[in-house]
Design an enzyme around this catalytic site. Structure first.
Site, PDB file in Angstrom:
ATOM      1  N   GLY A  65      -0.437   4.948  -0.749  1.00 54.08           N
ATOM      2  CA  GLY A  65      -1.425   5.601   0.114  1.00 54.08           C
ATOM      3  C   GLY A  65      -0.843   6.781   0.887  1.00 54.08           C
ATOM      4  N   GLN A  66      -1.685   7.327   1.768  1.00 52.70           N
ATOM      5  CA  GLN A  66      -1.295   8.561   2.485  1.00 52.70           C
ATOM      6  C   GLN A  66       0.006   8.368   3.268  1.00 52.70           C
ATOM      7  OE1 GLN A  66      -3.627   9.672   5.888  1.00 52.70           O
ATOM      8  NE2 GLN A  66      -2.953  11.800   5.851  1.00 52.70           N
ATOM      9  N   ARG A  88      -2.182  -0.505  -7.299  1.00 52.87           N
ATOM     10  CA  ARG A  88      -2.198   0.336  -8.500  1.00 52.87           C
ATOM     11  C   ARG A  88      -0.817   0.320  -9.157  1.00 52.87           C
ATOM     12  NH1 ARG A  88      -2.633   5.644  -7.086  1.00 52.87           N
ATOM     13  NH2 ARG A  88      -2.076   5.085  -4.965  1.00 52.87           N
ATOM     14  N   TYR A 121     -14.069  -1.154   9.882  1.00 52.90           N
ATOM     15  CA  TYR A 121     -12.651  -0.780   9.965  1.00 52.90           C
ATOM     16  C   TYR A 121     -12.090  -1.156  11.339  1.00 52.90           C
ATOM     17  CZ  TYR A 121      -8.668   2.531  10.051  1.00 52.90           C
ATOM     18  OH  TYR A 121      -7.432   3.111  10.145  1.00 52.90           O
ATOM     19  N   ILE A 136      -4.042  11.039  10.802  1.00 54.78           N
ATOM     20  CA  ILE A 136      -2.740  11.509  10.332  1.00 54.78           C
ATOM     21  C   ILE A 136      -2.961  12.679   9.376  1.00 54.78           C
ATOM     22  CG2 ILE A 136      -0.589  10.900   9.175  1.00 54.78           C
ATOM     23  CD1 ILE A 136      -1.017   9.335  11.745  1.00 54.78           C
ATOM     24  N   GLY A 174       0.818  -1.220   0.000  1.00 53.59           N
ATOM     25  CA  GLY A 174       0.000   0.000   0.000  1.00 53.59           C
ATOM     26  C   GLY A 174       0.846   1.263   0.000  1.00 53.59           C
ATOM     27  N   ASP A 215       2.117  -1.651  -4.504  1.00 53.27           N
ATOM     28  CA  ASP A 215       0.755  -1.126  -4.410  1.00 53.27           C
ATOM     29  C   ASP A 215      -0.086  -1.889  -5.421  1.00 53.27           C
ATOM     30  OD1 ASP A 215      -0.411   1.648  -3.101  1.00 53.27           O
ATOM     31  OD2 ASP A 215      -1.548   1.009  -4.870  1.00 53.27           O
TER      32      ASP A 215
END
Ligand code: SER
Length: 320
Positions: free
Chosen positions: A11-12, A36, A142, A172, A8, A34
């Protein structure tokens, strides 16, 4: 020498943690992955980038073997608000993805960092100075995936001796990659809207206090915990870590110190309000401070100065 794999990484957190790990350990030793395809930008230019789906254990295993990985930072996840829209996806990525990572780590002898969250708590948790070890009955999918993840990581440590470590991240706040559909995203969006439009419509009501942290401290938390002396760790998964706690009125007032005509109105999102009300107002992170020296550098004031500066510069260059 460390050979690190991040899942990942687009991601952020991953997009910034990957670059920091490459600075510290060398670009070619830190493999980004990732689901993507990422072929351009800093992630692709500073080290190896691979396309990998954490729900496919064979793909994880292939990368771990190809790069002789010894440490995995497992960041692939679905955030809380998106998870309520698609609970099945949240479970599949959050739990089955982690299970695959732990199994591959067990077979190949890797250490694993797993980010849990304030989402692992629920309405029956003491919400003020939330203790390290306390009631965890989350109401979001979650949160269910995060509690399950904490337990799985503890299990792999006690059962197989795997070096699993993790923190419970608060919201975050960052100025590079936007978060992808969390309850705490408002505290990022407010800065962008303050710079772009001098006004913001907040999805959480005044009085909703949540723990937050600026990205440089989040990166330090992940790396410092993984580098901590294991003999000093009484806990492993997952340490409460926080840097500040505020509600929408307090962050808006802080922004107004720099943008006096900034305006905020409210349009509460029922899903986010329900989730936020079940999360701590402020966690007690004394175990992280005592066991591995957690000590955040940024507070609301210094974070706000930096956020407005960086986002303001991007806006001036027309890249927002
Ligand atoms: N930032 C996350 C969310 O809001 C919480 O860990 O979903």
């Amino acid at each position: 020498m460390k050979n690190i794999l991040l899942t990942g990484c687009g991601g952020q957190i991953g997009s910034e943690l990957t670059l920091e790990l490459r600075k510290r350990y060398g670009g070619s030793n830190v493999i980004g992955s990732d689901k993507r395809i990422i072929t351009t930008g800093p992630l692709a230019e500073t080290g190896p980038m691979e396309t990998m789906d954490v729900t496919n254990a064979a793909e994880i295993d292939a990368l771990v073997k190809k790069y002789h990985i010894d440490t995995i930072y497992h960041l692939a996840a679905v955030l809380s608000a998106v998870g309520e829209k698609n609970p099945g996806l949240a479970w599949n990525i959050g739990v089955n993805g982690l299970y695959n990572v732990l199994e591959v780590a067990r077979e190949n002898g890797c250490a694993v960092f797993f980010p849990s969250s304030i989402g692992a708590f629920g309405p029956t948790t003491p919400l003020d100075f939330t203790p390290q070890d306390t009631i965890q009955r989350p109401v979001s999918m979650y949160g269910v995936t995060k509690v399950t993840g904490e337990l799985l990581c503890d299990y792999y440590h006690t059962r197989y001796g795997l070096d699993t470590r993790g923190v419970r991240f608060p919201g975050i706040i960052s100025n590079d990659t936007l978060p992808g559909g969390g309850t705490t995203d408002y505290a990022v969006e407010i800065y962008y809207e303050a710079i772009k439009k001098k006004k913001f419509t907040c999805p959480l009501p005044a009085g909703t206090f949540l723990d937050m942290m600026y990205m440089p401290d989040a990166i330090d938390a992940a790396i410092n915990l993984m580098e901590a002396d294991p003999k000093k760790l009484k806990h492993r998964n997952s340490f409460n870590v926080t840097a500040m706690s505020f509600d929408p009125e307090i962050i808006a007032a802080e922004i107004r110190k720099h943008i006096p005509d900034f305006q905020m109105s409210y349009n509460p999102d029922p899903v986010k309000v329900c989730i936020a009300n079940s999360w701590p107002n402020k966690m007690d992170d004394s175990c992280a401070r005592a066991e591995w020296g957690w000590n955040p550098k940024y507070n609301l004031s210094s974070m706000t100065v930096d956020m407005l500066k960086v986002i303001g510069e991007k806006h001036a260059k027309g890249i927002l």
